[in-house]
Enzyme design. Structure first.
Site: not given
Ligand code: NAI
Length: 351
Positions: A251, A299
């Protein structure tokens, strides 16, 4: 029931291509399903302009991170009938989760729907930066052939140190895709993986402050939460190794806008890439559009045609369950029963 769907206008591309399911025109393929069952479907392609009016009597709101309609505390307060907010994709930071929880509104996203798409885009952008691809490509368009200039910032990825911040579904897939490149991979996550997972992925744990100065490339994959908002501020950006690259497909707000421009202008960072901005769509004068040595896209990483199909199917599944009085897939739930239930968003919430 009334379903309000806020999606980007698809224009000429969507008119030609029915696979662009995430556009307002194709409305995630929901129109026959919802209207056939006698429900009202209101699609708002003007982002938030119509949301204030339409949300007042909406039962369900569906939004997307690519064209986020911000479901703020104020809007939730006015939406007296609202029961369910769905994100067509992953990342529900455009919704005030605390306000939704306080009102007992369920929030869900289509977990896993575009994780491969983002991981592939990330690898592409890491290579684009490290090899300094774009200036060499521009020489082709400009009719030039200056090898010294094109090579002057071009490196092998092999042997470098890559840091992954947030080793969830996307971060882990990035790690797997990095394996054949012969890099050392460090990761930071507020929940450390198991020894077996670390071994299989070939990654080593480091706390964030230890990871940052060691890496030639850092790639961000944690959600945007109050804890990660501005995580890469001026101090942290300047603690990165001089000449390092930063990639952010998570993000835009995780990186402080002006501090990043300064780190690139002062040549502290060699390059920046990603596809996420704040706000979105980024205005024409957003400073990241013109900053030096970036390889940004709009995006789009998580919205390949395959991803659109997967998150449309996921939304349909949520709605079938909701309408049938069955619980939404556990893995999709972000807010349920008045609480944040997703472990990915389990920050000190509502305190
Ligand atoms: P996920 O939930 O599988 O992984 C997120 C990881 O971040 C988790 O392991 C969690 O423990 C960790 N995390 C949360 N808060 C944290 C913090 N304060 N410090 C360190 N680690 C922390 O989610 P996923 O599917 O891997 O997606 C991650 C992010 O990617 C989403 O939340 C979204 O913002 C972004 N995203 C972007 C997309 C795009 O089109 N550019 C599409 C899909 C997701």
């Amino acid at each position: 029931m009334k379903f309000v769907v806020a999606l980007y206008p698809g224009g000429a591309a969507a008119a030609k291509n029915p696979e662009i399911l995430g556009s307002a025109e194709h409305a995630l393929g929901l129109r026959p399903f919802l209207e056939g069952a006698g429900h009202e479907l209101v699609v708002i392609p003007d982002k938030e302009a119509s949301l204030d009016r339409e949300i007042v009597d909406a039962d369900v709101v569906i939004t997307t991170p690519f064209w986020p309609a911000y479901v703020t505390k104020e809007r939730i307060a006015r939406a007296k009938k609202l029961k369910l907010i769905l994100t067509a994709g992953v990342g529900s930071d455009h919704i005030d989760l605390a306000a939704a929880a306080a009102r007992g509104i369920t929030v869900a996203e289509i977990t896993g729907s575009n994780v491969v798409s983002v991981a592939e885009h990330t690898i592409m952008q890491i290579l684009t930066l490290v090899r300094d691809y774009l200036p060499a490509y521009r020489q082709v368009l400009e009719g030039r052939w200056d090898i010294a200039e094109a090579a002057s910032r071009s490196h092998d990825l092999e042997g470098k140190v890559v840091g992954i911040v947030g080793a969830g579904r996307i971060g882990q897939r990035v790690a797997l895709r990095l394996r054949p490149f012969g890099v050392k991979v460090l990761y930071y996550d507020f929940r450390r993986l198991s020894t077996v997972e670390e071994e299989v992925l070939g990654i080593q744990y480091a706390l964030l402050d230890a990871l940052v100065p060691q890496c030639d490339v850092i790639t961000i994959h944690c959600p945007l939460t109050p804890e990660t908002d501005g995580l890469f501020d001026r101090a942290r950006l300047f603690r990165m190794k001089k000449g390092a690259h930063l990639v952010n497909t998570a993000r835009g707000k995780i990186v402080v806008t002006d501090a990043l421009v300064e780190a690139l202008e002062k040549d502290h960072l060699a390059g920046y890439a990603g596809d996420v901005w704040y706000p979105q769509p980024a205005p024409p004068d957003h400073p990241w559009r013109k900053m030096p040595r970036h390889a940004m896209t709009i995006h789009v990483s998580g919205t390949t045609l395959e991803a659109q199909k997967r998150y449309s199917e996921g939304i349909r599944d949520c709605l079938e369950r909701f309408l049938g009085g069955r619980g939404i897939e556990r893995d999709y739930l972000v807010v349920d029963g008045g609480k944040v239930v997703s472990p990915s968003y389990s920050y000190a919430f509502g305190k």
